[in-house]
Design a protein around this motif. Sequence first.
Motif, short mmCIF file in Angstrom:
data_model
loop_
_atom_site.label_atom_id
_atom_site.label_comp_id
_atom_site.label_asym_id
_atom_site.label_seq_id
_atom_site.Cartn_x
_atom_site.Cartn_y
_atom_site.Cartn_z
N CYS A 186 0.81 -1.22 0.00
CA CYS A 186 0.00 0.00 0.00
C CYS A 186 0.84 1.27 0.00
O CYS A 186 0.62 2.19 -0.80
N GLU A 187 1.80 1.34 0.94
CA GLU A 187 2.57 2.57 1.10
C GLU A 187 3.38 2.94 -0.13
O GLU A 187 3.72 4.10 -0.33
N ASN A 191 1.71 7.28 -1.89
CA ASN A 191 2.78 8.04 -1.27
C ASN A 191 3.28 9.08 -2.27
O ASN A 191 2.83 9.12 -3.41
N LYS A 192 4.20 9.91 -1.83
CA LYS A 192 4.84 10.89 -2.70
C LYS A 192 6.35 10.72 -2.63
O LYS A 192 6.93 10.89 -1.55
N PRO A 193 7.03 10.40 -3.72
CA PRO A 193 6.45 9.97 -4.99
C PRO A 193 5.93 8.55 -4.88
O PRO A 193 6.43 7.77 -4.05
N ILE A 216 -6.22 5.66 5.73
CA ILE A 216 -6.96 4.48 6.19
C ILE A 216 -6.02 3.34 6.54
O ILE A 216 -6.15 2.69 7.58
N VAL A 217 -5.05 3.09 5.68
CA VAL A 217 -4.11 1.99 5.94
C VAL A 217 -3.26 2.31 7.17
O VAL A 217 -2.98 1.44 7.99
N LYS A 218 -2.86 3.56 7.33
CA LYS A 218 -2.10 3.95 8.52
C LYS A 218 -2.92 3.72 9.78
O LYS A 218 -2.41 3.27 10.80
N TYR A 223 -3.38 1.27 14.95
CA TYR A 223 -4.31 1.05 16.04
C TYR A 223 -4.73 -0.43 16.07
O TYR A 223 -5.10 -0.99 15.04
N LYS A 224 -4.67 -1.03 17.24
CA LYS A 224 -5.03 -2.44 17.36
C LYS A 224 -6.54 -2.64 17.43
O LYS A 224 -7.05 -3.65 16.97
#
Length: 237
Positions: A186-187, A191-193, A216-218, A223-224
Amino acid sequence: MFILACLFALGKFLYFPPQKPVVTREQVNAEKFTKKLRSEVGTGHFHVSDESITTDIETAPLCLRCHGNFCHNKSEEFRSYYNMHTFFLACETCHIRKEPGSTIKFKWFDDKTGKELPAIKGTDENYGAKVVPIKPAGFSYERLDKFPEEKLALEFMQKKDSYTPEQTDAIKKQLMKHISKNPVICEECHNKPGYMNYSELGYDTARTEELSRIEIVKLIKEYKDFKFPVIFSSEKK
């Protein structure tokens, strides 16, 4: 009386939510290539849509003809996000890694005709097309979503129940030998770039900016526990 009726209805909704319908194996198989199940308000879904988007089995990429559109099932946290990408990304977009210095680029191709699209059409990722990795080949290019072992794959789908576990493992290794061991995560894209250039794919400035973030993925990774109000579920978090 009207106020009492409203209070009764509200209490029933909050404390006695409707039960989710039982889905049979036959329904699951029938919906293997469907993006959104038709659902009525009150069935327990957060996002309710009457729209049903399908990928025709006859024109589906070979990977999806075997695995279906909901092919990611190992990660409970991320499988929903992974699976929604199968409707606008070719499997090889993430599973054949573009290494540094690689000539691989990405283009949109129509699902039904297989033709390259100069621009995307539709909304909310319902484009009827997929982003496909390509690499130069002479004066043209080669699509990397063309399965190199198509004959073996079709034979495996027909006869897989007759193989021993050892034969199955050997055939799977042969079929997947062109696939990168570490898929794009995902990351890397959001992301940039990013892994892909969203502007080159036809997204406008606002959408490119949105796709370059990954809140959302972060949230899922950092968070558990997710605690939802009772209105959504009184038993699960």
